[in-house]
Design a protein around this motif. Structure first.
Motif, short mmCIF file in Angstrom:
data_model
loop_
_atom_site.label_atom_id
_atom_site.label_comp_id
_atom_site.label_asym_id
_atom_site.label_seq_id
_atom_site.Cartn_x
_atom_site.Cartn_y
_atom_site.Cartn_z
N SER A 32 -20.38 -16.38 -24.81
CA SER A 32 -19.99 -16.75 -23.44
C SER A 32 -19.68 -18.25 -23.44
CB SER A 32 -21.15 -16.46 -22.48
OG SER A 32 -21.05 -17.26 -21.33
N THR A 33 -18.49 -18.60 -22.97
CA THR A 33 -18.15 -20.04 -22.92
C THR A 33 -19.07 -20.78 -21.95
OG1 THR A 33 -16.45 -19.60 -21.27
CG2 THR A 33 -15.73 -19.71 -23.57
N ASN A 34 -19.56 -20.09 -20.92
CA ASN A 34 -20.49 -20.76 -19.99
C ASN A 34 -21.79 -21.13 -20.70
OD1 ASN A 34 -18.75 -20.50 -17.78
ND2 ASN A 34 -20.41 -19.93 -16.40
N GLY A 59 -19.28 -12.04 -22.23
CA GLY A 59 -18.77 -12.78 -21.07
C GLY A 59 -19.59 -12.43 -19.83
N LYS A 60 -19.96 -13.44 -19.06
CA LYS A 60 -20.83 -13.22 -17.90
C LYS A 60 -20.04 -13.28 -16.60
CE LYS A 60 -24.94 -15.15 -19.99
NZ LYS A 60 -25.83 -16.28 -20.07
N GLY A 61 -20.36 -12.36 -15.70
CA GLY A 61 -19.77 -12.38 -14.37
C GLY A 61 -20.83 -12.71 -13.33
N ARG A 62 -20.44 -12.73 -12.08
CA ARG A 62 -21.39 -13.00 -10.99
C ARG A 62 -22.38 -11.84 -10.86
NH1 ARG A 62 -19.03 -12.46 -6.23
NH2 ARG A 62 -20.70 -13.53 -5.15
N THR A 66 -20.99 -8.21 -16.26
CA THR A 66 -20.33 -8.74 -17.47
C THR A 66 -18.86 -8.99 -17.16
OG1 THR A 66 -19.85 -6.51 -18.22
CG2 THR A 66 -21.84 -7.50 -19.09
N TRP A 67 -18.26 -9.86 -17.96
CA TRP A 67 -16.83 -10.13 -17.79
C TRP A 67 -16.11 -9.63 -19.04
CZ3 TRP A 67 -13.80 -11.08 -13.84
CH2 TRP A 67 -12.49 -11.50 -14.06
N HIS A 68 -15.31 -8.59 -18.84
CA HIS A 68 -14.58 -7.97 -19.94
C HIS A 68 -13.58 -9.00 -20.50
CE1 HIS A 68 -12.61 -4.83 -22.14
NE2 HIS A 68 -11.47 -5.03 -21.51
N ASN A 119 -14.87 -15.94 -4.34
CA ASN A 119 -13.99 -16.62 -5.30
C ASN A 119 -13.29 -15.70 -6.29
OD1 ASN A 119 -16.17 -15.98 -6.89
ND2 ASN A 119 -17.11 -17.97 -6.63
N ASP A 120 -12.99 -14.48 -5.89
CA ASP A 120 -12.20 -13.62 -6.77
C ASP A 120 -10.72 -13.82 -6.44
OD1 ASP A 120 -14.55 -12.56 -7.63
OD2 ASP A 120 -14.33 -10.64 -6.59
N ILE A 121 -9.90 -13.81 -7.47
CA ILE A 121 -8.46 -13.87 -7.23
C ILE A 121 -7.92 -12.45 -7.37
CG2 ILE A 121 -6.25 -14.85 -7.97
CD1 ILE A 121 -8.21 -17.00 -7.01
N GLY A 130 -11.84 -14.31 -12.01
CA GLY A 130 -13.15 -14.51 -11.40
C GLY A 130 -13.74 -15.84 -11.85
N ILE A 131 -14.66 -16.34 -11.05
CA ILE A 131 -15.25 -17.66 -11.31
C ILE A 131 -16.77 -17.54 -11.26
CG2 ILE A 131 -15.49 -20.00 -10.35
CD1 ILE A 131 -12.59 -19.31 -9.08
N LEU A 132 -17.40 -18.14 -12.23
CA LEU A 132 -18.87 -18.15 -12.28
C LEU A 132 -19.33 -19.60 -12.39
CD1 LEU A 132 -21.58 -16.60 -12.57
CD2 LEU A 132 -21.21 -16.68 -15.04
N GLY A 148 -17.04 -21.67 -14.84
CA GLY A 148 -16.41 -20.77 -15.81
C GLY A 148 -15.37 -19.93 -15.10
N ILE A 149 -14.20 -19.85 -15.71
CA ILE A 149 -13.15 -19.03 -15.10
C ILE A 149 -12.59 -18.05 -16.12
CG2 ILE A 149 -11.47 -20.93 -15.42
CD1 ILE A 149 -10.06 -19.62 -12.87
N GLY A 150 -12.42 -16.83 -15.69
CA GLY A 150 -11.78 -15.82 -16.52
C GLY A 150 -10.54 -15.34 -15.80
C1 BTN Z 1 -16.95 -12.90 -11.77
O1 BTN Z 1 -15.96 -12.66 -11.09
O2 BTN Z 1 -17.89 -12.10 -11.81
C2 BTN Z 1 -17.00 -14.16 -12.57
C3 BTN Z 1 -16.37 -14.02 -13.91
C4 BTN Z 1 -16.38 -15.30 -14.73
C5 BTN Z 1 -15.90 -15.09 -16.13
C6 BTN Z 1 -15.75 -16.37 -16.90
S1 BTN Z 1 -14.90 -16.14 -18.42
C7 BTN Z 1 -15.31 -17.75 -18.90
C8 BTN Z 1 -16.72 -18.02 -18.45
N1 BTN Z 1 -17.67 -17.56 -19.44
C9 BTN Z 1 -18.41 -16.55 -19.01
O3 BTN Z 1 -19.29 -15.97 -19.66
N2 BTN Z 1 -18.07 -16.23 -17.75
C10 BTN Z 1 -17.02 -17.10 -17.26
#
Ligand code: BTN
Length: 265
Positions: A32-34, A59-62, A66-68, A119-121, A130-132, A148-150
């Protein structure tokens, strides 16, 4: 389209003063880059440090999701900020990032974009980015914030698992046009720096108005899930602190800082 997000490619003709001009860490694979940005933040990395990965394995989401993050088709980027704010101010950074991301994405996909609170696009109703935001605090001080933005850029429908296919999309899926990811990263960093400066100058109102114009819920009847409760009513405003204001049927005003809109009536 075979492209990479190497620091030199991103820096090439990047018109920022800070973001992208300092330390930039590029990983072919990261959990995870975060998380990596958090470690760097703890070790004192300066504001503007970037962490980018071609793919994330965790990858982590809110809200613990998880963030695919399939390889080579998305942008997975984390930014270290040291904004000198109190913890409550971090909410405005997240909303500001959504506005910055929306401006950048619109350059490639001008139609159908909306911001889903917080903050979802969305593009044509499906989630494209998405933004975390996380932060390290003690008491009233914020040591650093990680944004963090994906962004789903060139992914095709086959790259989303079954449970995401109805709710997720990519710029490519919406326009039929592949996008050079490094150009989109540059657009995002330029837009981010511009709105971050506006925020630090105390002009959240400017950001709030842009956010509201693009929101998919302003003036609509919604149900929001907030912790273990739900709140239903009309989304009437976003206030000076970045709280969503929902007026319920009995006239009560709810100030909501985080959660999810689960229904737009
Ligand atoms: C969400 O909408 O749930 C937030 C998603 C955020 C994903 C990004 S990808 C880069 C950064 N690293 C992570 O593990 N999560 C964020």
């Amino acid at each position: 389209m075979k492209d990479t997000l190497l620091p030199n490619e991103i820096r090439n003709s990047l018109k920022t003063r800070i973001f992208g001009q300092k330390e930039m860490y590029h990983f072919t694979t990261a959990v995870s880059t975060n998380d990596i940005a958090g470690d760097l933040g703890r070790r004192g990395a300066p504001e503007g440090t970037l962490v980018i990965a071609e793919t994330q394995t965790g990858g982590k989401g809110r809200m613990g999701r998880t963030w695919h993050s399939p390889p080579g088709t998305g942008i997975y980027l984390s930014i270290i900020l040291r904004p000198g704010i109190v913890p409550a101010g971090a909410n405005k950074i997240t909303l500001m990032t959504a506005v910055a991301a929306a401006e950048a994405v619109k350059k490639f996909c001008p139609d159908g974009l909306m911001i889903k609170w917080p903050n979802d696009i969305l593009i044509n109703g499906k989630k494209a980015a998405g933004i975390l935001t996380t932060m390290d605090t003690s008491g009233d001080s914020v040591h650093y914030v990680i944004v963090g933005i994906g962004i789903n850029v060139n992914a095709g429908p086959e790259s989303f698992p079954g449970d995401l296919r109805d709710i997720a999309t990519s710029l490519f899926m919406e326009t039929g046009m592949p996008v050079r990811r490094e150009i989109l990263v540059r657009e995002f960093l330029e837009s981010f720096e511009c709105f971050y400066r506006i925020l630090l100058e105390g002009d959240f109102r400017v950001i709030r108005e842009i956010w509201k114009e693009q929101s998919n819920i302003m003036g609509k009847e919604v149900t929001a899930e907030v912790r273990d409760c739900t709140v239903s009513g009309k989304a009437v405003d976003l206030d000076d602190e970045g709280f969503l204001l929902v007026r319920d049927a009995a006239g009560g005003l709810h100030r909501i800082i985080s959660g999810d809109i689960i229904k737009i009536h």
